[in-house]
Design a protein around this motif. Structure first.
Motif, PDB file in Angstrom:
ATOM      1  N   THR A  11      -4.328  66.027  -0.830  1.00 50.95           N
ATOM      2  CA  THR A  11      -5.740  66.187  -1.199  1.00 50.95           C
ATOM      3  C   THR A  11      -6.276  67.533  -0.736  1.00 50.95           C
ATOM      4  O   THR A  11      -5.577  68.309  -0.072  1.00 50.95           O
ATOM      5  CB  THR A  11      -6.593  65.087  -0.546  1.00 50.95           C
ATOM      6  N   LEU A  14      -9.840  66.592   4.040  1.00 46.88           N
ATOM      7  CA  LEU A  14     -10.477  65.287   4.214  1.00 46.88           C
ATOM      8  C   LEU A  14     -11.526  65.344   5.317  1.00 46.88           C
ATOM      9  O   LEU A  14     -11.465  66.208   6.201  1.00 46.88           O
ATOM     10  CB  LEU A  14      -9.422  64.241   4.553  1.00 46.88           C
ATOM     11  N   ARG A 160     -11.933  62.964  -1.598  1.00 50.29           N
ATOM     12  CA  ARG A 160     -11.717  64.373  -1.903  1.00 50.29           C
ATOM     13  C   ARG A 160     -10.785  64.468  -3.105  1.00 50.29           C
ATOM     14  O   ARG A 160     -10.005  63.542  -3.377  1.00 50.29           O
ATOM     15  CB  ARG A 160     -11.081  65.105  -0.703  1.00 50.29           C
TER      16      ARG A 160
END
Length: 689
Positions: A11, A14, A160
């Motif tokens: 991702t 975070l 995210r």
């Protein structure tokens, strides 16, 4: 076949304060789902990973395919499944079509309602390939994320944006789509160190490959432990100020931690160190260094960086410049605040709303001032010092420093009071009256501080309860549970001879009567007794022992723990179980009786057993009362054990509910007299099984 499974979600950065929880919840959620799908062995174990840019988990001994199962499906009862000629009805035919079987393959079973048909099927086990992607998405959806976001043109939502998905079962990629992305074996290493793009050859090689070639310590706990060790090594004999929240947050901000040492101008140490420490930790995520002997802040600090370089001077100097500006702000606030005395700020509290139904902060301060003086007098402390401390207790809310750092309220009031030349007891009480701020926090120590702390918390409890804003469920916006526990802890752990009901009534008396509900004292008292139950059970006392004491609604909270300890000693006696059962029997009889309380009349006693019980009660009552008045609750309850043979004989030989009304009433009076003696310390009927 079983292999280690790797699932990684790559991702963007975070939320650092939530990363540890997200990592643990993802590992737990996916493991539970695969277990429910029968894809795990009993020996399967998950290992969670969480870095600023990834959530991942490896699970050992994951099956490629779950075992087939034999299942039985209950069908219609024979009476509705067959017509009079024994042919299948539409109900039975529909059941067979649904499960794809011939009626001749059905078997019969029976229950209390009669015979019914049963369909026995062989259910194929789940394939990891077929269910993994969905299980991962479900685990991601169930994460404790308060706010989701979308990215790109898709409909996917997560905390995210997601940029990559790794699904490996051993060395094999498990095909699937998660968050709109196809699975693979490619992840990313550190943004600036090592190899940016990494191929994971096998699930078991995940953490080692990321660390060796990607410069990423994937395990949150391992990264945190490494940071702790690096901080201690870099401290060079000083004590780094490492609280758990800051360690967790910094761990969530770096993938490959490195620690550097910075310095600041010692002239800033003229500012109270709490201000400097809070500025370093809250704004910059630095770790202050303290002298191990005195606990005083030193002009050095530690930086946890995500970059390992040969020459860290630019990194250190950059952080020093940023901190210098922060500390200069703190010094400016401190210097400006000291130009105005605390007592000169108090009248301005009239412009600060405490609650629109409870008035201003100044009105609140004046209530606390009167109440603190009353409590101090009961504790034989200097009521004038308590009143002065209460009067100044909220003045620092109007200072620039507390405006910038609300966490410093009370602390800055203490420093400014000392600067103004207030008595030390006053300065100390301004800070201590907020204690305990959280579970297991320290308590105010001297009686002046205790008086102000109790007054502040009682005013909040009575005021907020009085306008109908009691906590509901898990919602407690005014922290009334914490305030209640604070009052209880102070009364218990400081052994204060104060009556809680009287304290609540005194707090209520400071408000205009029309502002609060008339039942507020009783409501708050009941609320606090419930908090008392939670507190005592948390201290390790048994639920029935706690209830034996708290059910009597004690107002002297300082006597509760000694009474519970007496109950513990009593229940170890051989007579305890029998007496507890007898007490319970007495209370059940008295609940059903209509007669008013009265003294038993010896002239109406007919049976030897009731006469002997009356005589024994009369002899024991003064001794028990004397022991209780002297605070010897344990001996009082142990003395009660002497009445056991007389109680046993009474219930064996005497009929309480006789038809003769005078005799019945007199025997009930004797039982009331006995119950009043037995339950002076605690309701021992609560100990009966």
């Amino acid at each position: 076949m079983t292999e280690t499974l790797l699932v990684e979600i790559l991702t963007e950065e975070l939320p650092p304060k939530a990363l540890r929880v997200l990592g643990a919840a993802f590992a737990d959620g996916l493991t539970r789902r695969l277990g429910a799908l029968d894809l795990l062995e009993p020996e399967s174990r998950p290992t969670g990973y969480a870095t600023p840019r990834r959530l991942a988990v490896t699970i050992s001994r994951v099956r490629e395919k779950g075992p087939d199962k034999k299942v039985e499906v209950k069908g219609p009862y024979v009476t509705t499944a067959l017509d009079r000629s024994g042919k299948p009805t539409p109900a039975l035919e529909g059941f067979c079509r649904k499960h794809g079987i011939d009626p001749t393959a059905l078997v019969r079973a029976a229950d209390a309602k009669g015979e019914y048909f049963v369909c026995r099927l062989s259910e194929r086990g789940n394939s990891l390939e077929a269910v993994l992607a969905q299980a991962v998405e479900e685990a991601l959806r169930d994460l404790p994320v308060p706010k989701m976001m979308r990215w790109g043109a898709g409909e996917e939502e997560f905390v995210r944006p997601v940029h990559g998905v790794v699904l490996l079962h051993g060395a094999r990629v498990v095909e699937g789509t998660v968050m709109g992305l196809p699975s693979g074996r490619v992840t990313r290493g550190h943004r600036f160190l090592g190899e940016g793009v990494l191929e994971i050859p096998h699930a078991e090689a995940y953490a080692e490959r990321l660390a060796a070639r990607g410069y990423v310590v994937a395990s949150f706990d391992e990264r945190r432990s490494r940071i702790e060790a690096l901080l201690k090594a870099a401290a060079d004999g000083l004590n780094p100020d490492m609280d758990d929240a800051l360690l967790d947050e910094v761990t969530a901000l770096v993938e490959y931690p490195v620690v550097y040492v910075g310095n600041f101008d010692p002239a800033f140490l003229a500012v109270p160190q709490e201000c400097l420490i809070l500025s370093m930790k809250q704004h910059q995520k630095y770790f202050p260094l303290l002298d191990p002997g005195t606990g005083r802040l030193q002009p050095r600090f530690l930086i946890v960086s995500n970059l390992q370089v040969d020459d860290a001077s630019e990194i250190v100097h950059g952080n020093e410049r940023v901190l210098r500006a922060r500390l200069a702000d703190a010094k400016f606030f401190y210097d400006q605040d000291r130009r105005i005395r605390l007592d000169a700020r108090v009248p301005r509290l009239a412009d600060v709303v405490y609650h629109n139904r409870l008035g201003s902060q100044l009105e609140r301060v004046l209530r606390i001032q009167k109440l603190a003086g009353m409590i101090a007098a009961q504790l034989h402390a200097d009521h004038r010092l308590a009143e002065r401390a209460a009067y100044l207790s909220k003045a620092d809310l109007l200072t620039d420093m507390v405006g910038e750092f609300p966490e410093l309220q009370g602390i800055m009031g203490m420093h400014y009071a000392r600067h103004d030349g207030e008595p030390e007891a006053v300065a100390r009480a301004i800070e201590a009256h907020y204690h305990p701020r959280f579970a297991n926090d320290t308590l105010p120590e001297d009686d002046v501080s205790i008086a102000v702390a109790l007054a502040d918390k009682l005013d909040t409890l009575v005021g907020i309860f009085g306008i109908g804003l009691a906590p509901t469920g898990d919602k407690d916006p005014y922290a009334l549970r914490r305030h209640a526990l604070g009052v209880l802890r102070i009364l218990i752990e400081r052994s204060l001879p104060l009556d809680l009901k009287h304290l609540l009534a005194a707090a209520h008396g400071q408000f205009p009567p029309e502002r609060l509900a008339s039942s507020v004292v009783a409501d708050v008292f009941e609320f606090m007794l419930e908090r008392l139950r939670h507190y005592l059970r948390g201290q390790g006392y048994g639920a029935d022992e706690v209830e034996a004491v708290v059910s009597q609604q004690p107002s002297r909270i300082d006597r509760v723990v000694p009474r519970i300890q007496a109950v513990q000693a009593f229940r170890r006696l051989p007579e305890a179980e029998s007496l507890a059962a007898a007490n319970k029997r007495i209370q059940n009889i008295l609940k059903k009786a209509d007669a008013e309380a009265a003294q038993p009349n010896p002239s109406l006693m007919q049976e030897p057993a009731e006469k002997q019980l009356h005589q024994a009660t009369g002899e024991l009552m003064p001794r028990v009362r004397s022991l209780i008045e002297n605070g010897d609750y344990t001996q009082a309850l142990c003395t009660l054990a002497q009445v056991k043979p007389h109680v046993d004989a009474f219930f064996d030989q005497v009929l309480v509910m006789t038809e003769e009304p005078l005799i019945r009433a007199n025997r009930l009076a004797l039982l009331r007299h006995l119950a009043s003696m037995m339950n002076q310390v605690a309701d021992i009927s609560k100990l009966a099984s």
